[in-house]
Design a protein around this motif. Structure first.
Motif, PDB file in Angstrom:
ATOM      1  N   UNK A 483       0.798  -1.236   0.000  1.00 18.73           N
ATOM      2  CA  UNK A 483       0.000   0.000   0.000  1.00 18.73           C
ATOM      3  C   UNK A 483       0.823   1.275   0.000  1.00 18.73           C
ATOM      4  N   UNK A 484       2.062   1.218   0.454  1.00 21.92           N
ATOM      5  CA  UNK A 484       2.882   2.430   0.475  1.00 21.92           C
ATOM      6  C   UNK A 484       3.092   2.951  -0.941  1.00 21.92           C
ATOM      7  N   UNK A 485       3.261   2.042  -1.879  1.00 27.25           N
ATOM      8  CA  UNK A 485       3.477   2.448  -3.266  1.00 27.25           C
ATOM      9  C   UNK A 485       2.217   2.526  -4.089  1.00 27.25           C
ATOM     10  N   UNK A 486       1.051   2.342  -3.460  1.00 26.40           N
ATOM     11  CA  UNK A 486      -0.219   2.332  -4.199  1.00 26.40           C
ATOM     12  C   UNK A 486      -1.197   3.360  -3.641  1.00 26.40           C
ATOM     13  N   UNK A 487      -0.677   4.407  -3.039  1.00 31.89           N
ATOM     14  CA  UNK A 487      -1.534   5.421  -2.438  1.00 31.89           C
ATOM     15  C   UNK A 487      -2.462   6.036  -3.483  1.00 31.89           C
ATOM     16  N   UNK A 488      -3.750   6.046  -3.167  1.00 32.49           N
ATOM     17  CA  UNK A 488      -4.723   6.674  -4.059  1.00 32.49           C
ATOM     18  C   UNK A 488      -5.180   5.832  -5.226  1.00 32.49           C
ATOM     19  N   UNK A 489      -4.681   4.614  -5.357  1.00 30.74           N
ATOM     20  CA  UNK A 489      -5.078   3.782  -6.491  1.00 30.74           C
ATOM     21  C   UNK A 489      -6.488   3.238  -6.303  1.00 30.74           C
ATOM     22  N   UNK A 490      -7.261   3.283  -7.370  1.00 30.50           N
ATOM     23  CA  UNK A 490      -8.615   2.729  -7.394  1.00 30.50           C
ATOM     24  C   UNK A 490      -8.541   1.404  -8.149  1.00 30.50           C
ATOM     25  N   UNK A 491      -8.436   0.306  -7.422  1.00 31.92           N
ATOM     26  CA  UNK A 491      -8.235  -0.982  -8.078  1.00 31.92           C
ATOM     27  C   UNK A 491      -9.482  -1.465  -8.804  1.00 31.92           C
TER      28      UNK A 491
END
Length: 737
Positions: A483-491
């Motif tokens: 999650x640290x590298x996926x902040x704000x991602x809408x999967x």
């Protein structure tokens, strides 16, 4: 004697098989073997198994000459098993960390015929859905082993093979085998449970049961779902055989448990029928009739047991053969679900258009254009979120102009990038009326990223996703675990965009595995090599000289290209590099090209000042030009290494933050252990590699050779042609045909 034999059949699971095997081999326990069964898999599953077997003596591979199906493949693995116990683990599932020591301790302490363990359902969004364990067994089972007659509710646990560890001698003595066909677990699991004298129950989540978006039979529609009736027929014929075997105790036991098995049969049939992704509408009435026939045929003495509530209503309708009423209730429920889903879709498509600054007029114009016919000769191209003419889309565009000149190609670019387009390239400006018009009406849409959320996948249109690199860092759905590298991602939004793809271009077998795992959808993979790398194969010496002249790279001396990747989790990160110190090592004629990631194209602070022998080439449109003129590539975790390796020139992996990067961002490939050349983990080490000649050493060349064999085998200069012939002209290659 080995305690546990894991039998892992593999068929079309290249995207998930490594995770399954790693989950076994990484357990803090080693008294086991893994028998990987290559069930005639057409993908790389067999090669993955072989690779693990080469590296780990606990893994053995059984290659079947042709595909036989999951049940017979498990039987083949069972025949090779040497363990006291056998665990049939599906190759797209994986073990929970550290579960095996506890399982082993229970097996050794209680020696059950069957040990049942718990599981969780892992959805595509990495959420965990609990099993029915707590509902079936609300209180802890303290007994070492149980008797089904006293605890028949255990039969209500999911009837699969992978949540049970089975004593091998018990299986052999009972002559219990898997039947062929779909739903093979049914005709194996129930006889196993009913035949077992000692059943252990371990209240411990041991298996992650992957809920695949594509590829699972639960998401496959067709007539093969009728095979469920054959499997249940085998169960009840086995029960009849047990009752007629002449053993009064066994007959009495089966008679007591038969109503429970019957109830599970009806539940299973209704589950299959109720899943709209399995039984096509034209087949549902026939499937319902088969259920009614089996209910009447296998009903236990005294009549069928009827559960309470809604489930009881369904049971009564099935028993009476009332298809019309059953179908009417089904339609009523579906109408309600459809209405709720429609509201969500409308909101999802309209709101992002306004939220991202796109005016309502432009969005309305796009919607209006969707009512007009598709332009059968129009192809729209884009790259890097409209940053310009580049990458795989540019290579495909050029090949299409040559091979399919009747197709009109139009590029979408940002307004600030228009003046950088090559002469003669037709374009529209992102956000303009022309932009919305071509997006709505193009037959082909080609991009190396995704088009915006508001874009609709029209029937008859073809979406080609070219990607823009072989993945080192985790991508797509796999980012959910980092999650640290996926902040704000809408999967969820990401998957809606992926569902528009018709074709996905892959540079190599490794990329194919990762894309199928990161972007699970129904697209067709084109494992053709990367079109943008064609130029690295076909460029002439004269062309390279012209590029060098434009960049001012005249004269002798090594040219080093430094191209680090982006760190989403560290937006202000600057790699530790002192250009002057590196140039001192390169000598008086050495030159250094610096290229920042394209994400920083509007950030002045990212730009280096081009002075003397240091040249900032971040704004250069075609990175292939830079590869062609560079004598050495220095990079960290960038996909640049895979492209540059096509040239068979030295590559240095400079990884000063490797441990932190792979922990925070996640990686698919250990670029330090499997580097395409020399490796440095700090700047002094980087200088030493150039100073000592380690960059050009025999060891570095051998590492590059291994890397090229693994990743560059398709880069023959014709990838773009293959893509155009398949996507635009509908031609299949010899292997595809």
């Amino acid at each position: 004697m080995t305690l546990v034999s894991f039998v892992v059949p593999a068929y079309r699971v290249q995207a998930y098989l490594r995770e399954c095997l790693d989950s076994i081999l990484d357990q803090p326990f080693d008294d086991f073997e893994v028998i990987g069964v290559d069930d005639g898999s057409p993908d790389s599953s067999g090669d993955i198994l072989a690779g693990y077997a080469d590296r780990d003596p606990r893994v053995r591979v059984l290659r079947l000459p042709h595909n036989v199906g999951l049940g017979p493949a498990r039987n083949a693995g069972l025949d090779r098993a040497a363990g006291d116990y056998v665990w049939f683990l599906d190759s797209d599932d994986w073990l929970a960390p550290d579960c095996l020591p506890e399982v082993a301790a229970r097996l050794r302490a209680t020696t059950p015929d069957v040990l049942v363990v718990d599981h969780v359902r892992r959805q595509w969004n990495d959420s965990a859905g609990h099993s029915a364990w707590a509902e079936v067994l609300p209180t802890r089972v303290d007994e070492d082993t149980i008797d089904l007659v006293e605890r028949p509710e255990v039969l209500r646990l999911l009837h699969v093979a992978w949540n049970r560890v089975l004593r091998r001698e018990f299986l052999l003595d009972s002559r219990l085998r898997f039947a062929p066909g779909w739903y093979e677990d049914v005709s194996f699991t129930y006889p196993v449970m009913l035949a077992a004298e000692r059943i252990g129950v371990l209240d411990r989540v041991c298996v992650n049961y992957r809920q695949r978006r594509t590829g699972a039979i639960t998401r496959t529609r067709g007539e093969r779902h009728f095979e469920v009736f054959e499997q249940w027929d085998r169960v009840f014929r086995w029960l009849d055989g047990q009752e007629a075997a002449g053993d009064p105790d066994r007959a009495a036991r089966v008679a007591l448990l038969r109503p429970v098995v019957f109830e599970r049969m009806v539940w299973h049939y209704l589950t299959v029928l109720g899943n709209g992704e399995r039984i096509a509408p034209r087949l549902r009435q026939g499937f319902f009739a088969r259920i009614t026939a089996d209910v009447r045929r296998w009903s236990p003495p005294g009549g069928p047991p009827v559960p309470p509530g809604v489930a009881g209503v369904r049971h009564r309708l099935v028993t009476g053969g009332h298809w019309g009423t059953f179908a009417a209730l089904r339609r009523a429920n579906k109408v309600g679900r459809t209405a709720r889903r429609t509201v969500r879709v409308v909101r999802r498509r309209a709101v992002p258009a306004l939220r991202t600054g796109r005016n309502a007029l432009g969005y309305g114009y796009y919607r209006a254009q969707l009512s007009r016919p598709i332009d059968e000769d129009l192809a729209v191209y884009a790259a890097y979120w409209y940053r310009g003419y580049a990458c795989n889309p540019a290579a495909v565009y050029e090949a299409a102009r040559r091979l399919a000149p009747q197709i009109r190609g139009v590029w979408i670019v940002r307004r600030d990038r228009v003046d950088r387009l090559p002469s003669g390239v037709e374009y529209v400006v992102a956000g303009s009326a022309a932009y919305h018009r071509v997006l709505a009406r193009a037959r082909w849409l080609v991009n190396n990223v995704n088009f915006p959320d508001f874009v609709v996948k029209r029937q008859g249109s073809v979406h080609l996703q070219t990607h823009h690199g072989t993945p080192v860092k985790v991508m797509g759905l796999d980012q959910q675990r980092y999650p640290v590298g996926a902040t704000g991602m809408d999967f969820a939004g990401l998957l809606r965009r992926v569902d528009r793809w018709d074709f996905s271009v892959s540079a190599n077998r490794f990329s194919t595995e990762m894309w199928e795992r990161a972007y699970p959808a129904a697209y067709t993979t084109l494992e053709y090599g990367y079109p943008r790398n064609d130029r690295l194969v076909t460029a002439t010496a004269e062309e390279v000289d012209r590029i060098r002249a434009r960049l001012g790279l005249t004269g002798p001396g090594p040219v080093v290209l430094y191209a680090p990747t982006h760190r989403e989790h560290l937006p202000r990160y600057h790699p530790p590099l002192r250009p002057e110190a590196l140039l001192d090592v390169l000598g008086p004629t050495g030159r250094l090209l610096l290229r920042s990631h394209y994400f920083h194209d509007r950030e002045r602070g990212r730009r280096q000042v081009s002075t003397g022998r240091v040249l900032d080439v971040s704004d250069h449109d075609r990175v292939e030009d830079l590869y062609l003129v560079a004598d050495v590539l220095v990079t960290d975790y960038s996909s640049a290494m895979f492209d540059y390796a096509v040239l068979d020139r030295p590559i240095v992996v400079y990884a000063p933050d490797w441990d932190a990067y792979r922990a925070a961002r996640g990686v698919y490939l250990d670029v330090v252990a499997e580097a395409p050349g020399a490796v440095a983990v700090d700047f002094d080490g980087l200088l030493d590699l150039f100073r000592s000649g380690g960059v050009w050493s025999a060891a570095a060349a051998a590492a590059r050779h291994r890397f090229r064999e693994r990743f560059c085998g398709l880069d023959d200069g014709h990838a773009a042609e293959r893509v155009v012939r398949r996507v635009f002209l509908g031609e299949l290659s010899a292997t595809e045909g």
